[in-house]
Design a protein around this motif. Sequence first.
Motif, short mmCIF file in Angstrom:
data_model
loop_
_atom_site.label_atom_id
_atom_site.label_comp_id
_atom_site.label_asym_id
_atom_site.label_seq_id
_atom_site.Cartn_x
_atom_site.Cartn_y
_atom_site.Cartn_z
N UNK A 22 35.97 -7.28 20.49
CA UNK A 22 36.34 -6.18 21.38
C UNK A 22 35.09 -5.37 21.74
N UNK A 23 35.14 -4.69 22.87
CA UNK A 23 34.03 -3.85 23.28
C UNK A 23 34.58 -2.54 23.84
N UNK A 24 33.94 -1.45 23.46
CA UNK A 24 34.25 -0.12 23.98
C UNK A 24 32.99 0.41 24.64
N UNK A 25 33.10 0.83 25.90
CA UNK A 25 31.95 1.40 26.60
C UNK A 25 32.10 2.91 26.65
N UNK A 26 31.01 3.62 26.36
CA UNK A 26 31.04 5.08 26.44
C UNK A 26 29.67 5.59 26.90
N UNK A 27 29.65 6.85 27.35
CA UNK A 27 28.38 7.46 27.74
C UNK A 27 27.50 7.62 26.51
N UNK A 28 26.19 7.56 26.72
CA UNK A 28 25.26 7.66 25.61
C UNK A 28 25.39 8.97 24.86
N UNK A 29 25.46 8.87 23.53
CA UNK A 29 25.59 10.06 22.69
C UNK A 29 24.28 10.40 21.99
#
Length: 681
Positions: free
Chosen positions: A63-70
């Motif tokens: 699985x992959x979750x994409x998010x803005x850089x933290x």
Amino acid sequence: MSIKVSVVVPVYNPGKYIEDCIASLLRQSLPDDEYEAIFVDDGSTDETPERLDRLAAEYPHMHVVHQEGSGWSGKPRNVGIEAAKGEFIQFVDNDDWLGDEALERMYDYGVRNDADVIVGKMAGKGRPVPLELFRRNRPHANVENAPLIDSLTPHKMFRKEFLDKHNLRFKEGRRRLEDHVFVAEAYLRAENVAVLSDYLCYYHVKREDASNAGFQRFDPVGYFTNLREALDVVEELTEPGPLRDRLFRRWLRNEMVERLRGQRLLSLPEDYRQELFDEIHKVVVERFGPGVAAGLQPTQQIVAGLISANRLAEVEEFARWEAGIKPFGSLESLGWENGRLAIGFTAEYRSGGEPLTFRADGEKDVLIPPLSRTGLSAIALLGADTSAPLDKSKVDLVVRERATAAEFFQPVELTREKLAVEGGESVESEASGESRKGRFRQVLRATSLVDPLSAANGAPLDEGIWDVLIRISSCGWTKETRLGSVRTDQAGHGRRAAVVGSPARTVLPYWTDPHGNLSLDVDQKTNRLAYEFAGLAPGDVTVTTSPGRLSAVLPFHVQGECEAALKLTDVASGRSVEVAATLTGRTTGDADLRADLPSGEPAEGHWRMDLTLPSLGAGKPVQLPLALEVPAGGEAVVKRLAAAAADLAAKGPARRGPGSRPAKPTFLRRAVRKIRRTLKK
């Protein structure tokens, strides 16, 4: 079927380095429907997001979750925890990888021992990993009975119910040591921590571009502000006293004192050196009582004392001395004993190329650091312990697999000897208790029996090249060096290959090029086995035709008897005869090779001989440097390969024209070149 393990992988611009991580997850022995991998892409700007999308489309358990850089790993790991469906969660960095059976073994071990945290054995490729923690399996560990505090990276398996119960999550944002805060609290709250040491579970990898987050120079102010948060956790969950002091000691030793020692300090720019020292001094004065430094080794106590006194100049002076202290080992003996490789060696520390010396002060042995009078006075005023606890000096022998960096301690029998620097006479044996005068050096004399069938924490050594190292621990130094480049003639004469175990395996001790260190080739990972036969002489091989039998004495250690294979190839026709053979150990340390030959074989001609020895994998045929010359109606004659080639060339076909010469068979030309190269080595 329910998910047993969720693997959480925070991802940021790993490029090609993520491929090994992905491959290791796909190779897991746990069935695909019993584990999942959750890649949390933290705003990657390279090709990684598309690569992960393709992976998830192809494999339902990826699985992959994409998010803005933290900005750091904390938030991606927390997102992975929330998304995880597994009973346990394993954290993996995107540039590391897992052993093929890691998830299955760690899960089973954790369930069997009712553990909240499972710590799997680690190997470091270009980066340090805990060593003492993994000397043995520890099914019921805690911070009091095991050196857990030495391992504060998050690359472990945690029971998800345990994390949720205590609301254990990583601190988020661009910061350092969020893993220390998380793991320290997990250790202190866990009902049980299980340490699995008999299988290599986790591979830490230093990138070729050294861009791992942990290898970047940090801002001292921010770093030690974050470090105080880990100390806060310990203060909250422990009472003042020896346990808290021992836990605090980990941060004082690893994050402060060790940063200000030897070449590690001297390699830093002077302005950064000062900034780092100032922040460390603040933490030491603010947070650590006298009991914290008191448990350090003498050399560490000296540095800690100078930090407390705010004396950077003396810390630098001490670092210059320590930078010249090196481990030294001499291989004294080598040989096989009942299927185990007996290694005898000596070890000591040297300073500036000369043996490190100590001084007797009454009943104590003391260090002699070459500090200025001011520095020595400062140490004395601080009460730092400069005694040298030489009765606790030790040396370990370690075998390390070259490709994976997997390493295992071997059993060592040790004696400690003190030698006067003048003339080398003994000034005190461990038993006599004679008085000591003057300066002296300490020599560690050790023997180790390496059993290839149990050297990997009870398991056999895998196929591969295993380098042999020694690791000396004394007075606060723990340094390692290769063994073998300095060796006695006795050690050289005792080196030979062995066939051990059932099913039989081939183990070859050899000297590396160009340094001449000792390594072990397990199951013919290299082609060096042919070199072992370079000294074979025609008299070592006999062939009879009635009955047809070939016998040879080989430079091998064999326990009992084992099977091998012999292949005879006629040079002219290329026809081969393959026969079963046996290897039988001799009391001399050699082995008898015997092969029954079919009726009428070998027929008239010139025959080369190839031997295949036992191996867990496919054994590689090894060409012997001898050839059989079988005349019509006569007994076979054994000759060196070069001589056989010359005879065959002389008997070759008539010349085809003026100045032409009979051609040597291609096989013999290659064989002669190979043997000549071998003899030169």
